[in-house]
Every structure is written in C-alpha cells, then in structure tokens.
Design an enzyme around this catalytic site. Structure first.
Site, short mmCIF file in Angstrom:
data_model
loop_
_atom_site.label_atom_id
_atom_site.label_comp_id
_atom_site.label_asym_id
_atom_site.label_seq_id
_atom_site.Cartn_x
_atom_site.Cartn_y
_atom_site.Cartn_z
N CYS A 284 0.81 -1.23 0.00
CA CYS A 284 0.00 0.00 0.00
C CYS A 284 0.84 1.28 0.00
CB CYS A 284 -0.96 0.00 1.18
SG CYS A 284 -2.19 -1.30 1.06
N HIS B 83 -3.40 7.54 2.04
CA HIS B 83 -3.77 6.20 1.59
C HIS B 83 -5.15 5.88 2.17
CE1 HIS B 83 -3.88 2.07 0.65
NE2 HIS B 83 -3.64 1.63 1.88
N ASN C 62 -9.99 0.11 -0.43
CA ASN C 62 -8.53 0.21 -0.40
C ASN C 62 -7.97 -0.40 -1.69
OD1 ASN C 62 -5.79 -0.09 0.05
ND2 ASN C 62 -5.98 -0.98 2.09
N1 ACO Z 1 -18.57 -7.94 8.96
C1 ACO Z 1 -19.05 -8.17 10.19
N2 ACO Z 1 -18.25 -8.47 11.23
C2 ACO Z 1 -16.92 -8.50 11.00
C3 ACO Z 1 -16.37 -8.25 9.73
C4 ACO Z 1 -17.26 -7.96 8.68
N3 ACO Z 1 -16.84 -7.72 7.43
N4 ACO Z 1 -15.02 -8.35 9.81
C5 ACO Z 1 -14.73 -8.65 11.09
N5 ACO Z 1 -15.88 -8.74 11.80
C6 ACO Z 1 -16.05 -9.06 13.21
C7 ACO Z 1 -14.87 -9.80 13.79
O1 ACO Z 1 -15.00 -11.18 13.54
C8 ACO Z 1 -15.01 -9.47 15.24
O2 ACO Z 1 -15.99 -10.31 15.81
P1 ACO Z 1 -15.78 -10.90 17.31
O3 ACO Z 1 -15.73 -9.67 18.20
O4 ACO Z 1 -17.01 -11.72 17.48
O5 ACO Z 1 -14.51 -11.65 17.25
C9 ACO Z 1 -15.57 -8.05 15.24
O6 ACO Z 1 -16.12 -7.85 13.94
C10 ACO Z 1 -14.51 -6.98 15.48
O7 ACO Z 1 -13.41 -7.26 14.62
P2 ACO Z 1 -12.10 -6.40 14.65
O8 ACO Z 1 -11.11 -6.97 13.70
O9 ACO Z 1 -11.70 -6.18 16.07
O10 ACO Z 1 -12.71 -5.03 14.06
P3 ACO Z 1 -11.99 -3.64 13.90
O11 ACO Z 1 -12.83 -2.58 14.47
O12 ACO Z 1 -10.54 -3.70 14.29
O13 ACO Z 1 -12.03 -3.41 12.31
C11 ACO Z 1 -10.64 -3.58 10.36
C12 ACO Z 1 -11.39 -4.34 11.47
C13 ACO Z 1 -11.65 -2.81 9.54
C14 ACO Z 1 -9.92 -4.58 9.47
C15 ACO Z 1 -9.63 -2.60 10.98
O14 ACO Z 1 -8.88 -3.26 11.95
C16 ACO Z 1 -8.69 -1.98 9.97
O15 ACO Z 1 -9.08 -1.21 9.12
N6 ACO Z 1 -7.37 -2.24 10.09
C17 ACO Z 1 -6.37 -1.57 9.28
C18 ACO Z 1 -6.31 -2.06 7.88
C19 ACO Z 1 -5.14 -1.37 7.19
O16 ACO Z 1 -4.85 -0.22 7.42
N7 ACO Z 1 -4.39 -2.06 6.37
C20 ACO Z 1 -3.14 -1.47 5.90
C21 ACO Z 1 -3.03 -1.30 4.54
S1 ACO Z 1 -3.48 -2.69 3.63
C22 ACO Z 1 -2.12 -3.19 2.67
O17 ACO Z 1 -1.00 -2.80 2.83
C23 ACO Z 1 -2.39 -4.27 1.67
#
Ligand code: ACO
Length: 331
Positions: free
Chosen positions: A114, A258, A288
């Site tokens: 990214c 980004h 993304n």
């Molecule tokens: N729909 C519904 N529920 C979901 C989904 C979904 N699509 N995805 C995860 N959940 C659930 C999980 O299973 C979890 O359930 P549980 O509590 O029963 O275990 C709950 O939602 C919370 O999950 P978290 O992973 O804690 O949710 P969070 O608020 O952290 O959001 C996310 C997840 C969106 C992925 C976030 O962490 C994020 O954006 N991270 C950064 C991503 C990023 O910046 N990537 C870098 C660049 S990418 C690259 O370089 C290729």
C-alpha cells in the site's frame, strides 16, 4: 545544476464493475452497516475476467499523459508500484511501457504494497533530481480482487481494484536544492520520506509466492494491530515531512492519504489540524486499492479542480512489510 520534479498531470482508472456492501452480504456473514461504520467503505470496483493490472495501468497512464499534453515516447522512466503484477516476471511495467509507446528509457516494478506509490514517487524523484531521467511516469495499479480470500469477511470487504498515474518532469530549481530546511514556495516535489520495519512482516502478507509454494496465494492481515501501528507511524512520518520543510499542518492545502480506513484518515486530519474539507477521501467509493489509492485520489481532486497549481499537497501511506512513507509536493 539542481533539478526538481514538477507535476505535469495525473490520471486514474477504475474497472467498470461496482460491488456494493449489500452484494457482499449475500454470500458473507456481514452487513452494509458494519462495513460502513468500521471502515467508511460503501462499494469497490472489481476488474473483469481477463482485465489485468497492466490494463488498468495503461488506462491511467494514458489519462495522465493526456493531462500532461505528452506522449509515451516523451517518457524516459516508468516506475510501476504493484503487489499484483500480471506475471511473476517480467515486470508489468515493461508491458505498460510497450503499450503506451514508450520507446526508450527504463521501466520497472516496485513492491511496497500500500506504500508503493509513495516509494515509486521517491525513486522517480531521485532519478529526476540527479539528472538520470527527464520525464517520469509513476503508476500505482492493483487487482487485489485476485488475491483476496472471498470467504474471509475480515479482509475481502476492505479492498478494490484500480490504477492511478502521475507524470513528473525534471526542471532546474531557482537556485536552491530540494529538501530545503526552510519553507519553500517553489513548485515540485519538496521531499519524500520512506520507512520499513521487516519485524512486522507477518502482520500483513500473502500466503503464496513463487519461491514459497508456487501459488499466488491470499491476503492475510492482523487488522487491529495494523490499525494501531498505522495511526502511530503515519503521524510520525507526517511530522518528519513537515519538519524537513519548515512547515506546519496548517500550511497544507490538501491531505491525500492512503485510503485504508476512514477512521485512520480522520485521525490524521485531526492530528494535522485540518478541516475535513481539506482531506481527499475516496475510500467510500474505491475501498482500499493499495498502491493505486493515493494517485487515484490525486487524479480525482485535480480533475474536479480542488488541487490547483501552487497548492501544498501532503501524501502518506502504510502497507505490508511493514512499509510507510510520506511525500510533500507543491503542485
Ligand atoms: N462484517 C461483520 N463483522 C466483522 C467483519 C465484517 N466484514 N469483519 C470482522 N468482523 C467481526 C470480527 O470477527 C469481530 O468479531 P468478534 O468480536 O465476534 O470476534 C468483530 O467484527 C470486530 O473485529 P475487529 O477486527 O476487532 O474489528 P476492527 O474494528 O478492528 O475493524 C478492520 C477491522 C476494519 C480490518 C480494521 O482493523 C482496519 O481497518 N485495520 C487496518 C487495515 C489497514 O490499514 N491495512 C493497511 C493497509 S493494507 C495493505 O497494505 C495491503
């Protein structure tokens, strides 16, 4: 003679097919509300069968060249940032080189996931500053839809396909070198700042590769930890970029971040003291697009007249590696 890299034009391309959150919710245990609330994403574009990263890159490059009033043969450096090349080799950049009619110079791929576009910008800027090239095409292009595990709701809802491109030209400066310690009103790339930390390799990776197992593999991510590190490291590199140029957050006309998560974007805007109207946001429509997200946002904000000549534009990104970086450009 000192040179600086001037922006001549940019362009973007998104595949035709749009996939909404509701469409994903038909096959996944997720909802439109969850995806919007946690990420800011409403939809993403997905490449058609047979539509490759090179196809997206060529379309974006042609638009950037048209905006710059140039042809492929005017370019002598092409740097293509991608984590989803057409083939393991040769570099997808060489295919793009041939298709845009770039008859000389050098073309190569660059891989920083990214952060790829910021890395590619830094490399092209170095070539132009040192007189090794005159005009560069910097492209970010991805087809992440091909490396997603479409049964993993924690990752597949986050990404989309697309491409963006920027044309840069080396022009003599008015006497002082780049990376100047004082505020600089001269147009062009002011500075770029790159970082990586391989100790976090396992937080965001693809579980395949030519050397590992001969498969393309699927994206795997520790989302929560990436989120925490993104906020921390992006804040630090943005401070570094501003300090290197004797600038403050409030000097920035446009933050072009980004587009990984709207909550990360909002945190960066708040930290810089910028009103939301000065932050370019595309994540709602593009999701993304990895290395393509920053140039796609630049293309959108220049085409609609938000970014104008003379404006100060700050770009930042973090991705797998981990890699991260920032670039400051006087448009
Ligand atoms: N729909 C519904 N529920 C979901 C989904 C979904 N699509 N995805 C995860 N959940 C659930 C999980 O299973 C979890 O359930 P549980 O509590 O029963 O275990 C709950 O939602 C919370 O999950 P978290 O992973 O804690 O949710 P969070 O608020 O952290 O959001 C996310 C997840 C969106 C992925 C976030 O962490 C994020 O954006 N991270 C950064 C991503 C990023 O910046 N990537 C870098 C660049 S990418 C690259 O370089 C290729």
């Amino acid at each position: 003679m000192n040179f600086r890299s001037h922006v001549l034009g940019c362009g973007g391309y998104l595949p035709e097919r749009i996939v909404t959150n509701d469409e994903l919710a038909k096959t996944l245990d997720t909802t439109d509300a969850w995806i919007r609330q946690r990420t800011g994403i409403r939809q993403r574009h997905v490449a058609a069968d047979g539509e490759l990263t090179s196809d997206l890159a060529v379309r974006a490059a042609e638009r950037a060249l048209a905006a710059a009033g140039l042809n492929g043969w005017d370019i002598d450096l092409l740097v293509l940032a991608t984590a989803t090349p057409d083939n393991t080799f040769p570099a997808t950049a060489t295919k793009v080189q041939a298709r845009i009619g770039m008859t000389g110079g050098a073309a190569f791929d660059l891989q920083a996931v990214c952060s790829g576009f910021i890395y590619a910008l830094a490399v092209a800027d170095s070539f132009l500053r040192t007189g090794q090239a005159k005009r560069a095409l910097v492209i970010g292009a991805e087809t992440f839809s091909r490396i997603l595990d479409w049964s993993d709701r924690g990752t597949c809802v986050l990404f989309g396909d697309g491409a963006g491109a920027l044309v840069l030209e080396a022009r003599p400066t008015n006497g002082h070198a780049g990376n100047s310690a004082r505020p600089n009103m001269e147009r062009g790339v002011l500075s770029t700042h790159l970082h990586s930390d391989g100790s976090n390799y396992g937080l965001l990776y693809v579980d395949g590769g030519p050397s590992l197992n001969g498969r393309a593999g699927h994206l795997r991510m520790e989302g929560k930890e990436i989120f925490r590190l993104a906020v921390e490291r992006l804040a630090a590199v943005v401070d570094e970029a501003l300090a290197a140029n004797g600038l403050n957050g409030t000097d920035i006309d446009w933050l072009v971040p980004h587009q990984a998560n709207k909550r990360i974007i909002d945190a960066m805007g708040r930290r810089l003291g910028l009103p939301a109207a000065k932050v370019v946001v595309t994540i709602d429509r593009h999701a993304n697009t990895s290395a393509a997200s920053v140039p796609l946002a630049l293309a959108e904000a220049t085409a609609d007249g938000r970014i104008k000549p003379g404006h100060l534009v700050l770009m930042e990104a973090m991705g797998g590696g981990l890699t991260w970086g920032a670039g400051l450009v006087r448009w």
